[in-house]
Motif scaffolding. Sequence first.
Motif, PDB file in Angstrom:
ATOM      1  N   UNK A 164       0.813  -1.216   0.000  1.00  0.00           N
ATOM      2  CA  UNK A 164       0.000   0.000   0.000  1.00  0.00           C
ATOM      3  C   UNK A 164       0.849   1.270   0.000  1.00  0.00           C
ATOM      4  N   UNK A 165       2.141   1.135   0.261  1.00  0.00           N
ATOM      5  CA  UNK A 165       3.048   2.279   0.269  1.00  0.00           C
ATOM      6  C   UNK A 165       3.701   2.528  -1.090  1.00  0.00           C
ATOM      7  N   UNK A 166       3.329   1.749  -2.094  1.00  0.00           N
ATOM      8  CA  UNK A 166       3.896   1.904  -3.433  1.00  0.00           C
ATOM      9  C   UNK A 166       2.804   2.452  -4.363  1.00  0.00           C
ATOM     10  N   UNK A 167       2.792   3.772  -4.571  1.00  0.00           N
ATOM     11  CA  UNK A 167       1.787   4.350  -5.464  1.00  0.00           C
ATOM     12  C   UNK A 167       2.117   4.037  -6.919  1.00  0.00           C
ATOM     13  N   UNK A 168       1.104   4.016  -7.761  1.00  0.00           N
ATOM     14  CA  UNK A 168       1.329   3.677  -9.162  1.00  0.00           C
ATOM     15  C   UNK A 168       2.014   4.800  -9.924  1.00  0.00           C
ATOM     16  N   UNK A 169       1.906   6.029  -9.429  1.00  0.00           N
ATOM     17  CA  UNK A 169       2.359   7.171 -10.215  1.00  0.00           C
ATOM     18  C   UNK A 169       3.594   7.885  -9.673  1.00  0.00           C
ATOM     19  N   UNK A 170       4.233   7.323  -8.666  1.00  0.00           N
ATOM     20  CA  UNK A 170       5.421   7.972  -8.107  1.00  0.00           C
ATOM     21  C   UNK A 170       6.696   7.378  -8.712  1.00  0.00           C
ATOM     22  N   UNK A 171       7.667   8.238  -8.959  1.00  0.00           N
ATOM     23  CA  UNK A 171       8.958   7.794  -9.495  1.00  0.00           C
ATOM     24  C   UNK A 171       9.561   6.811  -8.496  1.00  0.00           C
ATOM     25  N   UNK A 172       9.865   5.617  -8.970  1.00  0.00           N
ATOM     26  CA  UNK A 172      10.354   4.573  -8.065  1.00  0.00           C
ATOM     27  C   UNK A 172      11.716   4.904  -7.476  1.00  0.00           C
ATOM     28  N   UNK A 173      12.521   5.683  -8.184  1.00  0.00           N
ATOM     29  CA  UNK A 173      13.791   6.141  -7.624  1.00  0.00           C
ATOM     30  C   UNK A 173      13.577   7.024  -6.407  1.00  0.00           C
ATOM     31  N   UNK A 174      12.498   7.803  -6.415  1.00  0.00           N
ATOM     32  CA  UNK A 174      12.180   8.653  -5.269  1.00  0.00           C
ATOM     33  C   UNK A 174      11.777   7.828  -4.054  1.00  0.00           C
ATOM     34  N   UNK A 175      11.303   6.615  -4.298  1.00  0.00           N
ATOM     35  CA  UNK A 175      10.957   5.715  -3.192  1.00  0.00           C
ATOM     36  C   UNK A 175      12.178   4.954  -2.677  1.00  0.00           C
ATOM     37  N   UNK A 176      13.282   5.032  -3.422  1.00  0.00           N
ATOM     38  CA  UNK A 176      14.506   4.368  -2.983  1.00  0.00           C
ATOM     39  C   UNK A 176      14.929   3.179  -3.824  1.00  0.00           C
ATOM     40  N   UNK A 177      14.232   2.909  -4.922  1.00  0.00           N
ATOM     41  CA  UNK A 177      14.598   1.774  -5.769  1.00  0.00           C
ATOM     42  C   UNK A 177      15.869   2.104  -6.544  1.00  0.00           C
ATOM     43  N   UNK A 178      16.905   1.304  -6.361  1.00  0.00           N
ATOM     44  CA  UNK A 178      18.156   1.549  -7.076  1.00  0.00           C
ATOM     45  C   UNK A 178      18.243   0.651  -8.309  1.00  0.00           C
ATOM     46  N   UNK A 179      19.262   0.881  -9.105  1.00  0.00           N
ATOM     47  CA  UNK A 179      19.375   0.180 -10.386  1.00  0.00           C
ATOM     48  C   UNK A 179      19.566  -1.327 -10.217  1.00  0.00           C
ATOM     49  N   UNK A 180      20.253  -1.752  -9.193  1.00  0.00           N
ATOM     50  CA  UNK A 180      20.464  -3.189  -8.990  1.00  0.00           C
ATOM     51  C   UNK A 180      19.149  -3.867  -8.620  1.00  0.00           C
ATOM     52  N   UNK A 181      18.390  -3.245  -7.733  1.00  0.00           N
ATOM     53  CA  UNK A 181      17.083  -3.800  -7.365  1.00  0.00           C
ATOM     54  C   UNK A 181      16.157  -3.811  -8.577  1.00  0.00           C
ATOM     55  N   UNK A 182      16.224  -2.780  -9.391  1.00  0.00           N
ATOM     56  CA  UNK A 182      15.401  -2.704 -10.584  1.00  0.00           C
ATOM     57  C   UNK A 182      15.729  -3.850 -11.543  1.00  0.00           C
ATOM     58  N   UNK A 183      16.988  -4.107 -11.760  1.00  0.00           N
ATOM     59  CA  UNK A 183      17.387  -5.197 -12.653  1.00  0.00           C
ATOM     60  C   UNK A 183      16.886  -6.534 -12.125  1.00  0.00           C
ATOM     61  N   UNK A 184      16.968  -6.738 -10.827  1.00  0.00           N
ATOM     62  CA  UNK A 184      16.457  -7.990 -10.237  1.00  0.00           C
ATOM     63  C   UNK A 184      14.959  -8.130 -10.481  1.00  0.00           C
ATOM     64  N   UNK A 185      14.223  -7.023 -10.308  1.00  0.00           N
ATOM     65  CA  UNK A 185      12.790  -7.055 -10.557  1.00  0.00           C
ATOM     66  C   UNK A 185      12.493  -7.396 -12.010  1.00  0.00           C
ATOM     67  N   UNK A 186      13.186  -6.727 -12.921  1.00  0.00           N
ATOM     68  CA  UNK A 186      12.937  -6.937 -14.343  1.00  0.00           C
ATOM     69  C   UNK A 186      13.227  -8.370 -14.757  1.00  0.00           C
ATOM     70  N   UNK A 187      14.311  -8.935 -14.256  1.00  0.00           N
ATOM     71  CA  UNK A 187      14.642 -10.330 -14.575  1.00  0.00           C
ATOM     72  C   UNK A 187      13.543 -11.261 -14.050  1.00  0.00           C
ATOM     73  N   UNK A 188      13.085 -11.016 -12.855  1.00  0.00           N
ATOM     74  CA  UNK A 188      12.007 -11.836 -12.294  1.00  0.00           C
ATOM     75  C   UNK A 188      10.725 -11.721 -13.099  1.00  0.00           C
ATOM     76  N   UNK A 189      10.380 -10.492 -13.498  1.00  0.00           N
ATOM     77  CA  UNK A 189       9.165 -10.294 -14.290  1.00  0.00           C
ATOM     78  C   UNK A 189       9.298 -10.917 -15.671  1.00  0.00           C
ATOM     79  N   UNK A 190      10.479 -10.850 -16.249  1.00  0.00           N
ATOM     80  CA  UNK A 190      10.693 -11.472 -17.561  1.00  0.00           C
ATOM     81  C   UNK A 190      10.598 -12.992 -17.463  1.00  0.00           C
ATOM     82  N   UNK A 191      10.985 -13.555 -16.329  1.00  0.00           N
ATOM     83  CA  UNK A 191      10.844 -15.004 -16.138  1.00  0.00           C
ATOM     84  C   UNK A 191       9.372 -15.400 -16.078  1.00  0.00           C
ATOM     85  N   UNK A 192       8.544 -14.543 -15.495  1.00  0.00           N
ATOM     86  CA  UNK A 192       7.111 -14.813 -15.404  1.00  0.00           C
ATOM     87  C   UNK A 192       6.433 -14.568 -16.746  1.00  0.00           C
TER      88      UNK A 192
END
Length: 80
Positions: free
Chosen positions: A26-54
């Motif tokens: 509930x703390x992750x809004x759909x319209x906020x820049x994820x970098x402003x929430x603290x998401x860094x490039x390494x975490x982003x790459x991990x997310x993308x790889x996981x989503x691509x696997x799905x």
Amino acid sequence: MTATTEALTLDRMRADIAEALDLGPEEVPVDEHLGDLGLDSIALIRLLVGWENIQPSLPSSKLYECETLEEFWQIAKAAQ
């Protein structure tokens, strides 16, 4: 053994981002820049790889341009 079918949904993406940021979904809004929430490039790459696997049909090059959950979701939805 039964196969499990995962689907890439907005809720799944929100939960994955929240987990990466140690936040509640509930703390992750759909319209906020994820970098402003603290998401860094390494975490982003991990997310993308996981989503691509799905959802292998995800266009990786477009995903790397996204800045918000809504942008990620629109691409994932279009690629289904």
